[in-house]
Structures are given as structure tokens and as C-alpha cells.
Scaffold this active site. Structure first.
Site, PDB file in Angstrom:
ATOM      1  N   HIS A 105       0.806  -1.222   0.000  1.00 48.39           N
ATOM      2  CA  HIS A 105       0.000   0.000   0.000  1.00 48.39           C
ATOM      3  C   HIS A 105       0.843   1.278   0.000  1.00 48.39           C
ATOM      4  O   HIS A 105       0.482   2.272   0.634  1.00 48.39           O
ATOM      5  CB  HIS A 105      -0.974  -0.002   1.169  1.00 48.39           C
ATOM      6  CG  HIS A 105      -2.011  -1.085   1.098  1.00 48.39           C
ATOM      7  ND1 HIS A 105      -2.628  -1.431  -0.079  1.00 48.39           N
ATOM      8  CD2 HIS A 105      -2.533  -1.896   2.062  1.00 48.39           C
ATOM      9  CE1 HIS A 105      -3.498  -2.408   0.152  1.00 48.39           C
ATOM     10  NE2 HIS A 105      -3.453  -2.710   1.436  1.00 48.39           N
ATOM     11  N   HIS A 180     -10.116   1.137   0.426  1.00 45.15           N
ATOM     12  CA  HIS A 180      -9.967   0.019   1.362  1.00 45.15           C
ATOM     13  C   HIS A 180     -11.145  -0.059   2.338  1.00 45.15           C
ATOM     14  O   HIS A 180     -10.957  -0.355   3.528  1.00 45.15           O
ATOM     15  CB  HIS A 180      -8.646   0.159   2.114  1.00 45.15           C
ATOM     16  CG  HIS A 180      -8.043  -1.134   2.551  1.00 45.15           C
ATOM     17  ND1 HIS A 180      -8.536  -1.877   3.597  1.00 45.15           N
ATOM     18  CD2 HIS A 180      -6.978  -1.837   2.071  1.00 45.15           C
ATOM     19  CE1 HIS A 180      -7.800  -2.954   3.766  1.00 45.15           C
ATOM     20  NE2 HIS A 180      -6.842  -2.963   2.843  1.00 45.15           N
ATOM     21  N   GLU A 319     -11.841  -4.775  -3.135  1.00 42.12           N
ATOM     22  CA  GLU A 319     -10.945  -3.709  -3.587  1.00 42.12           C
ATOM     23  C   GLU A 319     -10.677  -3.838  -5.082  1.00 42.12           C
ATOM     24  O   GLU A 319      -9.999  -4.759  -5.523  1.00 42.12           O
ATOM     25  CB  GLU A 319      -9.632  -3.775  -2.822  1.00 42.12           C
ATOM     26  CG  GLU A 319      -9.779  -3.709  -1.306  1.00 42.12           C
ATOM     27  CD  GLU A 319      -8.488  -4.085  -0.609  1.00 42.12           C
ATOM     28  OE1 GLU A 319      -7.465  -3.408  -0.856  1.00 42.12           O
ATOM     29  OE2 GLU A 319      -8.491  -5.061   0.165  1.00 42.12           O
TER      30      GLU A 319
END
Length: 359
Positions: A105, A180, A319
């Protein structure tokens, strides 16, 4: 209608703004400038009762300290890059590591941990919209090139949340983003979401290693516990004696969406139903992948807006994104971003209700 308010103050004195978008039918979404975060998404159930269907906190400090990245916008590279290394145009790049020897991320100070600029507020009655912007300098977390990134949240009647992403760079880089959010259609703080009936329109998924890096194989879902082509409860096979389930401590895998081509408009990727309250969710996207995450990292340490602790599988993520570790796997769809081809992507979370069965 859009309502703006202060959500909290950062240690440096900066105010974090909260923007609530609402339609006349009561459907609403609250967005935080911290992490370009979806804090709440309120919609009615079959009986007309309104709840937020995403997990969220009421305190800025919880967003800053808790894991899970609830509702945040990911970047500069959503999901994992093996060893934090990739080769681009013949040159190797090393980005900051934050999951053992890997990057996830975007690194330890990814875009979910930044204060975004509120770039536009468009207060239209039938389509309230806010646009947030983040400028990422060359070398940010080790990624090459300056990046200008905007994310737009818009509501459309009767129950669409439309998230639009745009990014441009001044020299080649890699880029992947997603939201998210953890969903629970029974309502935030209502407990386990494992009874939700889920369908994912994908014939293949990406197996992972012990460190949750895709192996490079594209495996058929047929005959496996990863087959959601027909709706089934999210938790039906989550305790199965399956190597991939054990590695992910549940589902934490990317699905290869069944698409007829590279259409620029969103296509249906997944749908979910919660039979108790009647809410349903359809996910449409322009992205090639969908990461199913069954809330395996929720530990019960932090309490959400309801005052109840979030425990494992109290929410799940769908996602929309490019594939994990795509910069290192040649046969995955490319995640390279170049100045001459800006990034544009759209995901729609479409909420509604299933009418009661006739008596």
C-alpha cells in the site's frame, strides 16, 4: 447537499476536514481529508432503517493509530510489491518496505496516511461531489516521478457511490490505487459478515506465497473454495482445509475479472446480499482485478462508530485494482504510468434492497 465540518487536528496543527454528501432520499456518504477516507456510507434496509454499511471510526487518532486502513485511498501502489523492488525501462527501483521484506500500500507513509487537499466541492442536489488532491513528489517512498493524484466521491440517486480516480506523472512510474472500505451490509458494528452471500464474476484468481505475494500463476476457480461465480456465504469455506485459505488466514486474494475487453466504462464485478436486512451491493469497475479480503486483520483492539470492537470478519473488502506485484510479473496487466497516458479509473458501489418475499 454537502456539509463541511472539522473532524480533528493533526500534531502539526492542520485541521482535518469531514465532508458529508447527502441525497434527498437519506442516502449519504462522509469523506475525510485524512487519507481521502470513506468514513461512513448510510443507506436504508428493507424496513427503511438507515445504517452505515462501512466500518469507520469517530476519532482521528484511531485512523492514525489503528491498522486496517478503514475506507482509505491507497497509493502510490495499492497491495504488495515483492521485496519493494521493480525494474522500469531498464532501471531498478527500491521503495520503502513496511511488511517484512516487502512493500504494501505504498510504504510506511502511504497515501492513506496523508492529509489531502479538498480541491473541489460540487454541491448539486442530484449529484453532490467532492474532489480531493494529493501531490506526491519524485522519490516519495522511493517511487520515481512526481505524481498528481485526485479522487472524486459522488452520489447518484437512488444509491450509487461513484469513486473516480485520475493520476498523471512527469516521468514513468508505477501506480495502483483502490479504496480500502470494509463492508457490512447488516450495519456497522453488527458483528460477523460471514453470512453475506457473495458472488464474484471471475473464472480465475491469483494464488499467493506464504508472504501473500502472487506466485504468478493464474488459477481457475472451478473446483476450489475460491469459486464465487454463483452466490454463496462468504464464510462457507473460510475454515476449509485449503493451503491458500491457510496462507491468507481467510480470503486475501486477487480475482481476475471476466471482461470482454478493455472497455472504459464500469462493468459488474461482484454482488453481495445480506438476507436479514435485505440490503444488497453491486460493485462495478473499470479495473482488471478485485481483491477479496475477509477482514482477517481486524483484531478487536479498536472500537468503531457504534462503540463495538471490530473483530475478525466483522467486515470485508472488495478492492478494485490492478494486480498485486504487477511491476514484477510480465504477464499481469501493466501498472506502468507514463506522462503521455494519464491514469483514469472508476468504481461504483451500488446499494439497494431486496423486497421481502411474498407471504
Amino acid at each position: 447537499m454537502i456539509t463541511r465540518s472539522a473532524f480533528g487536528t493533526l500534531p502539526g496543527g492542520e485541521t482535518v476536514e469531514r465532508l458529508e454528501l447527502a441525497l434527498g432520499n437519506g442516502f449519504s456518504a462522509a469523506i475525510l481529508a485524512w487519507g481521502a477516507t470513506l468514513q461512513s456510507l448510510r443507506c436504508p434496509d428493507r424496513e427503511g432503517r438507515f445504517d452505515s454499511v462501512v466500518l469507520g471510526y469517530t476519532r482521528l487518532d484511531d485512523y492514525r493509530q489503528a491498522g486496517g486502513r478503514l475506507g482509505a485511498t491507497m497509493g502510490r501502489y495499492a497491495n504488495r510489491i515483492e521485496n519493494g523492488r521493480f525494474q522500469l525501462d531498464g532501471r531498478w527501483h527500491q521503495v520503502d518496505l513496511n511488511e517484512g521484506s516487502h512493500a504494501i500500500h505504498g510504504g510506511p507513509e502511504g497515501f492513506d496516511r496523508r492529509l489531502w487537499q479538498v480541491a473541489a466541492v460540487i454541491d448539486l442536489p442530484d449529484r453532490p461531489e467532492v474532489v480531493l488532491r494529493l501531490d506526491s513528489p519524485d522519490g516519495d517512498q522511493g517511487f520515481p516521478g512526481k505524481l498528481i493524484f485526485t479522487v472524486s466521491y459522488a452520489l447518484r440517486p437512488p444509491g450509487d457511490l461513484v469513486i473516480s480516480y485520475e493520476a498523471s506523472c512527469d516521468r514513468p512510474t508505477v501506480f495502483n490505487t483502490t479504496n480500502h472500505a470494509y463492508f457490512n451490509l447488516a450495519g456497522e458494528g453488527s458483528g460477523s459478515a460471514l453470512g453475506h452471500r457473495l458472488a464474484i464474476l471471475a473464472d480465475h484468481f491469483l494464488p499467493v506465497t506464504e508472504e501473500l505475494i502472487p506466485t504468478g500463476e493464474v488459477r481457475a476457480v472451478q473446483g476450489t473454495v475460491f469459486d464465487f461465480r454463483e452466490p454463496k456465504p462468504l464464510g462457507q469455506d473460510i475454515r476449509a482445509d485449503d493451503t491458500q485459505i491457510r496462507l491468507g488466514r481467510g480470503y486475501d486474494h486477487c480475482y481476475v475479472l471476466s471482461r470482454d475487453g478493455a472497455e472504459p466504462y464500469p462493468r459488474l464485478a461482484a454482488h453481495v446480499a445480506e438476507d436479514g436486512c435485505g440490503r444488497r451491493l453491486h460493485v462495478l469497475t473499470t479495473e482488471p482485478g478485485l481483491q477479496l479480503h475477509s477482514g482477517n486483520v481486524l483484531t478487536g483492539r479498536y472500537r468503531g462508530a457504534s462503540g463495538r470492537a471490530y473483530r475478525q470478519s466483522d467486515g470485508f473488502c472488495l478492492e478494485t485494482q490492478h494486480f498485486p506485484n504487477a511491476p514484477n510479473v510480465a504477464h499481469f496487466p501493466s501498472a506502468v504510468l507514463r506522462p503521455e497516458h494519464p491514469y483514469r479509473s472508476t468504481t461504483i458501489y451500488r446499494l439497494g434492497v431486496t423486497p421481502p418475499s411474498p407471504r
